[in-house]
Design an enzyme around this catalytic site. Structure first.
Site, short mmCIF file in Angstrom:
data_model
loop_
_atom_site.label_atom_id
_atom_site.label_comp_id
_atom_site.label_asym_id
_atom_site.label_seq_id
_atom_site.Cartn_x
_atom_site.Cartn_y
_atom_site.Cartn_z
N HIS A 51 97.90 54.00 1.59
CA HIS A 51 97.15 53.13 2.50
C HIS A 51 96.96 51.78 1.81
O HIS A 51 96.96 51.69 0.57
CB HIS A 51 95.78 53.72 2.81
CG HIS A 51 95.82 54.89 3.73
ND1 HIS A 51 94.76 55.23 4.52
CD2 HIS A 51 96.79 55.81 4.00
CE1 HIS A 51 95.05 56.29 5.23
NE2 HIS A 51 96.29 56.67 4.93
N GLU A 53 94.33 49.99 1.34
CA GLU A 53 93.17 49.93 0.44
C GLU A 53 93.46 50.57 -0.91
O GLU A 53 93.08 50.05 -1.96
CB GLU A 53 91.95 50.63 1.07
CG GLU A 53 91.50 50.03 2.38
CD GLU A 53 92.08 50.72 3.61
OE1 GLU A 53 91.35 50.87 4.59
OE2 GLU A 53 93.27 51.11 3.58
N CYS A 81 89.44 54.71 6.32
CA CYS A 81 89.37 56.15 6.58
C CYS A 81 88.52 56.83 5.49
O CYS A 81 88.04 56.18 4.57
CB CYS A 81 90.77 56.74 6.61
SG CYS A 81 91.57 56.79 4.98
N CYS A 84 90.06 56.37 1.88
CA CYS A 84 89.90 55.01 1.35
C CYS A 84 88.43 54.69 1.09
O CYS A 84 88.11 54.05 0.09
CB CYS A 84 90.52 54.01 2.31
SG CYS A 84 92.32 54.17 2.39
#
Length: 147
Positions: A51, A53, A81, A84
């Site tokens: 992801h 992040e 999410c 993260c």
């Protein structure tokens, strides 16, 4: 909070879009300077961990040679999410600024509401809705191409 930093995160989301990745972009700022930038790369890397992040946190920790990102702000185009959010909390980032909410996977305010979880070692400040329309539109445009 500076709009120019969310604009930089948005440019990362555009890169993801062009790479046929879910268009989420992220930057980490320390002392008013971008120290890391990244975008989603799950498809390219064939791994759910990539992801924006997580990629950005990894780059920032390498830049500072320290896992502790106290004094940093994270700008991301989509509400983080669970995974993260956990990484952000564990890296001690001071502030999360996000673009649009994620009604299916968001863990800041949409679903989990992590500040209601008692006993965590760190609770970053949260600011949402920065460039929300633009951040939402790029996601809608991306998923239109998938349907």
């Amino acid at each position: 909070m500076k709009k120019e930093f969310m604009e930089a995160a948005y440019r990362e989301a555009l890169k993801a879009f062009k790479e046929d990745e879910v268009p989420v972009g992220c930057v980490i700022v320390k002392d008013d300077e971008i120290i890391a930038r990244a975008h989603n790369r799950k498809e390219k890397r064939s791994c759910a961990l990539f992801h924006a992040e997580i990629e950005c946190i990894n780059k920032a920790t390498r830049k500072l040679n320290n896992w502790n990102l106290k004094g940093c702000e994270l700008y991301v185009t989509l509400e983080p999410c669970m995974m993260c959010t956990g990484a952000i909390v564990n890296s001690r980032i001071d502030k999360i600024i996000y673009g649009c909410k994620d009604p299916k996977g968001g863990a800041l305010v949409s679903n989990i509401r992590f500040k209601r979880i008692r006993g965590l070692n760190h609770y970053p400040e949260i600011k949402g809705g920065v460039m929300a329309a633009e951040c939402s539109l790029i996601l809608k445009d991306f998923f239109k191409t998938k349907r």
